[in-house]
Design an enzyme around this catalytic site. Structure first.
Site, PDB file in Angstrom:
ATOM      1  N   CYS A  35       7.870 -13.735  27.779  1.00 48.32           N
ATOM      2  CA  CYS A  35       6.804 -13.137  26.971  1.00 48.32           C
ATOM      3  C   CYS A  35       6.770 -13.704  25.556  1.00 48.32           C
ATOM      4  CB  CYS A  35       6.963 -11.619  26.923  1.00 48.32           C
ATOM      5  SG  CYS A  35       6.721 -10.830  28.524  1.00 48.32           S
ATOM      6  N   HIS A  36       7.938 -13.729  24.880  1.00 48.45           N
ATOM      7  CA  HIS A  36       7.953 -14.172  23.485  1.00 48.45           C
ATOM      8  C   HIS A  36       9.107 -15.107  23.161  1.00 48.45           C
ATOM      9  CE1 HIS A  36       5.727 -10.314  23.594  1.00 48.45           C
ATOM     10  NE2 HIS A  36       4.872 -11.033  22.910  1.00 48.45           N
ATOM     11  N   GLY A  37       9.845 -15.564  24.184  1.00 46.39           N
ATOM     12  CA  GLY A  37      10.843 -16.604  23.977  1.00 46.39           C
ATOM     13  C   GLY A  37      12.238 -16.151  23.597  1.00 46.39           C
TER      14      GLY A  37
END
Length: 198
Positions: free
Chosen positions: A155-157
């Site tokens: 999703c956001h690393g």
């Protein structure tokens, strides 16, 4: 004996209809009564402990059990995975010694586990609640240099090592949560209950 004008067909119909209506009414009363014996949604959400059989979990494999509506990952770590996890440079990690209280006292240190070879983690990223992907291979091309193996949140690393410790400079602020757990035997883990609460 005279029937005095009684319609036997009508009498049978009325008796049958009364029986059907009475049966439907009894079922209508019984269903909610029996349903009230079931645990409420609130009680189910609170989550009773769950059992995980790890007897068939091969080295390097991960299994998922559900506890309190959340995925809980159980990984059988190899000796090499344990060594790689212990060797992660602490400066790469936000909380290398697991000092933030996200795990029971028996699951601190670099491996965050009761038994070094078995990892138990709640599979939800501490950033926004996505479910990270299991990437145990070291130095995987898509993960970059010095990747020791662990978890990657698509999703956001955010990145976590094989003990669920979060790397620096990612959105997730804290390590993955270690749920309360205990061993009922060598092959059975009880998630949601530890030795003190058993």
């Amino acid at each position: 004996m005279a029937d005095n004008g009684v319609n036997k067909g009508r009498r049978r119909f009325l008796v049958g209809a009364t029986t059907v209506v009475g049966t439907v009414g009894a079922v209508g009363v019984a269903v909610p009564f029996v349903a009230s014996w079931q645990p409420s949604a609130r009680a189910r959400a609170a989550g009773a402990p769950v059992e995980a059989d790890i007897s068939k979990l091969d080295v390097g494999q991960q299994m998922t059990v559900e506890w309190r509506g959340k995925p809980v990952w159980v990984v059988h770590r190899s000796d090499e995975m344990i060594e790689r996890t212990r060797d992660v440079d602490p400066s790469y990690l936000v909380d290398p010694d697991s000092e933030v209280p996200q795990q029971p006292a028996y699951a601190t240190g670099p491996l965050r586990a009761i038994r070094p070879e078995i990892s138990v983690l709640v599979g939800i990223c501490t950033h926004l609640g996505c479910s990270p992907l299991y990437r145990p291979e070291p130095d995987a091309a898509e993960m970059g240099d010095n990747w020791p193996g662990g978890y990657f949140c698509p999703c956001h690393g955010s990145r976590f090592d094989l003990a669920g410790r979060v790397f620096v400079n990612v959105p997730a602020p804290t390590n993955l949560v270690v749920p309360p757990h205990r061993y009922d035997s060598d092959d059975i883990i009880i998630v949601g209950e530890d030795e003190e609460t058993a």
